[in-house]
Design an enzyme around this catalytic site. Structure first.
Site, short mmCIF file in Angstrom:
data_model
loop_
_atom_site.label_atom_id
_atom_site.label_comp_id
_atom_site.label_asym_id
_atom_site.label_seq_id
_atom_site.Cartn_x
_atom_site.Cartn_y
_atom_site.Cartn_z
N GLY A 10 0.83 -1.21 0.00
CA GLY A 10 0.00 0.00 0.00
C GLY A 10 0.86 1.26 0.00
CG PHE A 11 0.22 6.12 0.50
CD1 PHE A 11 1.34 6.73 -0.05
CD2 PHE A 11 -0.51 6.80 1.48
CE1 PHE A 11 1.73 7.99 0.38
CE2 PHE A 11 -0.11 8.06 1.91
CZ PHE A 11 1.01 8.65 1.37
CG LEU A 73 0.74 0.03 8.29
CD1 LEU A 73 1.85 -0.78 8.96
CD2 LEU A 73 1.34 1.21 7.53
CG ASN A 99 -6.34 -14.34 10.91
OD1 ASN A 99 -6.76 -15.07 11.80
ND2 ASN A 99 -6.88 -14.28 9.71
CE1 TYR A 145 -9.69 2.84 7.49
CE2 TYR A 145 -10.32 4.97 8.41
CZ TYR A 145 -9.34 4.09 7.98
OH TYR A 145 -8.01 4.46 8.03
CE LYS A 149 -7.64 1.23 10.17
NZ LYS A 149 -6.33 0.55 10.03
CE1 TYR A 159 -6.51 -11.61 20.21
CE2 TYR A 159 -4.38 -12.70 20.01
CZ TYR A 159 -5.74 -12.67 19.75
OH TYR A 159 -6.33 -13.69 19.03
CB THR A 175 -0.43 10.14 5.69
OG1 THR A 175 -0.45 10.22 7.12
CG2 THR A 175 1.01 9.98 5.23
NE ARG A 186 -6.52 7.60 0.56
CZ ARG A 186 -5.66 6.81 1.20
NH1 ARG A 186 -5.48 6.95 2.50
NH2 ARG A 186 -4.97 5.89 0.56
P1 NAD Z 1 -3.56 1.72 1.20
O1 NAD Z 1 -4.92 1.31 0.75
O2 NAD Z 1 -2.64 2.29 0.20
O3 NAD Z 1 -2.82 0.52 1.93
C1 NAD Z 1 -3.49 -0.53 2.59
C2 NAD Z 1 -2.94 -1.85 2.06
O4 NAD Z 1 -3.60 -2.93 2.73
C3 NAD Z 1 -3.20 -2.04 0.56
O5 NAD Z 1 -2.01 -2.38 -0.09
C4 NAD Z 1 -4.22 -3.17 0.52
O6 NAD Z 1 -4.14 -3.94 -0.66
C5 NAD Z 1 -3.86 -3.94 1.78
N1 NAD Z 1 -4.95 -4.78 2.24
C6 NAD Z 1 -6.24 -4.42 2.46
N2 NAD Z 1 -6.96 -5.47 2.86
C7 NAD Z 1 -6.10 -6.53 2.93
C8 NAD Z 1 -6.25 -7.88 3.27
N3 NAD Z 1 -7.43 -8.39 3.64
N4 NAD Z 1 -5.17 -8.68 3.22
C9 NAD Z 1 -3.95 -8.20 2.85
N5 NAD Z 1 -3.76 -6.90 2.51
C10 NAD Z 1 -4.82 -6.08 2.55
O7 NAD Z 1 -3.81 2.74 2.41
P2 NAD Z 1 -2.78 3.62 3.23
O8 NAD Z 1 -3.20 5.02 3.08
O9 NAD Z 1 -1.39 3.24 2.92
O10 NAD Z 1 -3.12 3.16 4.72
C11 NAD Z 1 -2.31 2.23 5.42
C12 NAD Z 1 -2.84 2.07 6.84
O11 NAD Z 1 -2.80 3.34 7.51
C13 NAD Z 1 -4.28 1.60 6.89
O12 NAD Z 1 -4.45 0.71 7.97
C14 NAD Z 1 -5.07 2.87 7.14
O13 NAD Z 1 -6.27 2.61 7.83
C15 NAD Z 1 -4.09 3.67 7.99
N6 NAD Z 1 -4.34 5.12 7.88
C16 NAD Z 1 -3.98 5.79 6.74
C17 NAD Z 1 -4.26 7.16 6.66
C18 NAD Z 1 -3.85 7.98 5.46
O14 NAD Z 1 -4.09 9.20 5.45
N7 NAD Z 1 -3.23 7.43 4.43
C19 NAD Z 1 -4.90 7.82 7.72
C20 NAD Z 1 -5.26 7.08 8.83
C21 NAD Z 1 -4.96 5.73 8.91
N1 UDP Z 2 -13.05 16.47 -0.40
C1 UDP Z 2 -13.47 17.45 -1.28
N2 UDP Z 2 -13.40 17.17 -2.62
C2 UDP Z 2 -12.96 15.98 -3.11
C3 UDP Z 2 -12.54 14.98 -2.19
C4 UDP Z 2 -12.62 15.26 -0.84
O1 UDP Z 2 -13.86 18.55 -0.89
O2 UDP Z 2 -12.92 15.81 -4.34
C5 UDP Z 2 -13.09 16.77 1.04
C6 UDP Z 2 -13.88 15.76 1.86
O3 UDP Z 2 -15.25 16.11 1.87
C7 UDP Z 2 -13.21 15.87 3.22
C8 UDP Z 2 -11.77 16.24 2.90
O4 UDP Z 2 -11.76 16.68 1.55
O5 UDP Z 2 -13.78 16.92 3.95
C9 UDP Z 2 -10.78 15.09 3.06
O6 UDP Z 2 -11.26 13.98 2.33
P1 UDP Z 2 -10.43 12.66 2.14
O7 UDP Z 2 -11.23 11.74 1.28
O8 UDP Z 2 -9.06 12.94 1.67
O9 UDP Z 2 -10.27 12.00 3.57
P2 UDP Z 2 -11.00 12.06 4.97
O10 UDP Z 2 -10.13 12.95 5.79
O11 UDP Z 2 -12.38 12.61 4.83
O12 UDP Z 2 -11.01 10.66 5.44
#
Ligand code: NAD
Ligand code: UDP
Length: 314
Positions: A10-11, A73, A99, A145, A149, A159, A175, A186
């Site tokens: 993932g990202f 993640l 798991n 979601y 979480k 655990y 992020t 996003r």
């Molecule tokens: P992302 O979607 O890019 O990465 C998540 C990864 O998890 C993906 O590669 C996806 O394929 C994998 N995945 C999902 N379900 C799976 C499964 N059942 N088995 C194996 N792999 C699986 O998202 P991200 O932005 O990189 O987020 C990573 C983590 O950080 C997530 O847990 C997310 O909830 C958390 N997070 C991210 C943000 C953000 O702004 N990016 C904010 C808050 C929390």
């Molecule tokens: N948003 C927006 N236009 C878009 C996509 C998102 O105005 O095309 C707004 C959305 O309503 C939220 C904020 O941008 O208030 C952040 O959205 P995002 O999907 O990045 O993540 P969130 O923080 O809501 O999980």
């Protein structure tokens, strides 16, 4: 250390893999590409300390050898995904996390959970400290979601109490950076795509809602400081500089020299419950681990814009 990263394609997970490998760790990335992409880890496939396993973590994991840390993640994180794959999100946040906790027990490894600022929901306390319990809907479109979480945090602590697993919980705030899927809905990727195509930039609602955007290299440095540090958490990891969504749009238009106009559109139905404000209180991580973000929004947007420009061939 020998570290397993669930969601490693993932990202954030792929940047985390880069950072751990760079300091000499061995990384096993597990991912089923639900929301990740093979290209995020293509540059690592021949690395001698990197192993990739394509697997769904909602199924039992069998991993050879010892592990020092299991980092969870794995979860889609875009509100667009909340509308299209809510059952998969609930499964990975419940069965998947369980798991991975079982694996940590078997391997006597430290367990690290990537939780989220969504724990605070549409917050009534601002900025949000870890002690705030949140304002979360258990039935709205974001609930798959948010509640997954919250369950992940609860089972992680269970655990810890029952099996004495050493755990770390971080709450990640918005992020951004290269390797985010440009079309994952996003806001940062969406606005950059719209700006590069000179299409209207769509503010949902009036654009006065706020977010605090953390560049991925800062975020990953924060996650590793928590992994290595002594605190169980939960610990907020994010950038406390807050912007309105309109300010973000203006900044992206300026940086891309775009001809896009910024328009207000009604909040889409699947965005019901859109938090009006979000900003981390980072005093805990700053005072205890000395972490704080260093990359400004403008400095972080530039490489992300270039990555999306390349990907879209614009
Ligand atoms: P992302 O979607 O890019 O990465 C998540 C990864 O998890 C993906 O590669 C996806 O394929 C994998 N995945 C999902 N379900 C799976 C499964 N059942 N088995 C194996 N792999 C699986 O998202 P991200 O932005 O990189 O987020 C990573 C983590 O950080 C997530 O847990 C997310 O909830 C958390 N997070 C991210 C943000 C953000 O702004 N990016 C904010 C808050 C929390
Ligand atoms: N948003 C927006 N236009 C878009 C996509 C998102 O105005 O095309 C707004 C959305 O309503 C939220 C904020 O941008 O208030 C952040 O959205 P995002 O999907 O990045 O993540 P969130 O923080 O809501 O999980």
């Amino acid at each position: 250390m020998r570290v397993l990263i669930a969601g490693g394609a993932g990202f954030i997970g792929s940047h985390l893999a880069d950072a751990l490998l760079a300091r000499g760790d061995e990384v096993i990335a597990v991912d089923n590409f639900l929301s990740g992409r093979p290209e995020n880890i293509a540059h690592l496939m021949n690395h001698e300390r990197f192993l990739f396993l394509e697997q769904d973590v909602t199924e039992t994991l069998f991993i050879d050898g010892q592990l020092d840390a299991v980092m969870d993640l794995a979860s889609p994180a875009s509100p667009t995904d909340f509308a299209t794959i809510p059952l998969e999100i609930l499964a990975v946040g419940s069965t998947g996390t369980r798991n991975l906790l079982d694996l940590a027990v078997i391997k006597q490894a430290r367990f690290f959970l990537a939780s989220t600022s969504e724990i605070y929901g549409d917050p009534l306390v601002h900025p949000q400290p870890e002690t705030y319990w949140g304002n979360v809907s258990s039935i709205g479109p974001r609930s798959c979601y948010d509640e997954a979480k919250r369950f992940s945090e609860a089972i992680t602590m269970a655990y810890h109490r029952v099996h004495d697993v050493e755990v770390r919980i971080v709450r990640i705030f918005n992020t951004y950076g290269p390797r985010m899927r440009p079309n994952d809905g996003r806001v940062v990727g969406n606005f950059i795509c719209q700006a590069l195509r000179n299409e209207p930039i769509t503010l949902f609602g009036d654009g006065h809602q706020t977010r605090s955007f953390c560049y991925v290299s800062d975020e990953v440095r924060g996650l590793i400081s928590v992994l290595d540090g002594p605190l169980t958490g939960p610990i907020n990891v994010g950038n406390p500089i807050e912007f309105t969504i309109r300010q973000l749009a203006e900044c992206i238009v300026q940086l891309t020299s775009s001809a896009s106009e910024i328009i207000a559109v009604p909040l889409p139905a699947e965005r019901e419950g859109d938090p009006m404000q979000r900003c981390p209180d980072i005093s805990l991580i700053t005072s205890s681990l000395g972490w704080s973000p260093t990359v400004s929004l403008c400095d972080g947007l530039i490489p992300m814009i270039e990555a999306i420009r390349l990907e879209l061939a614009l």
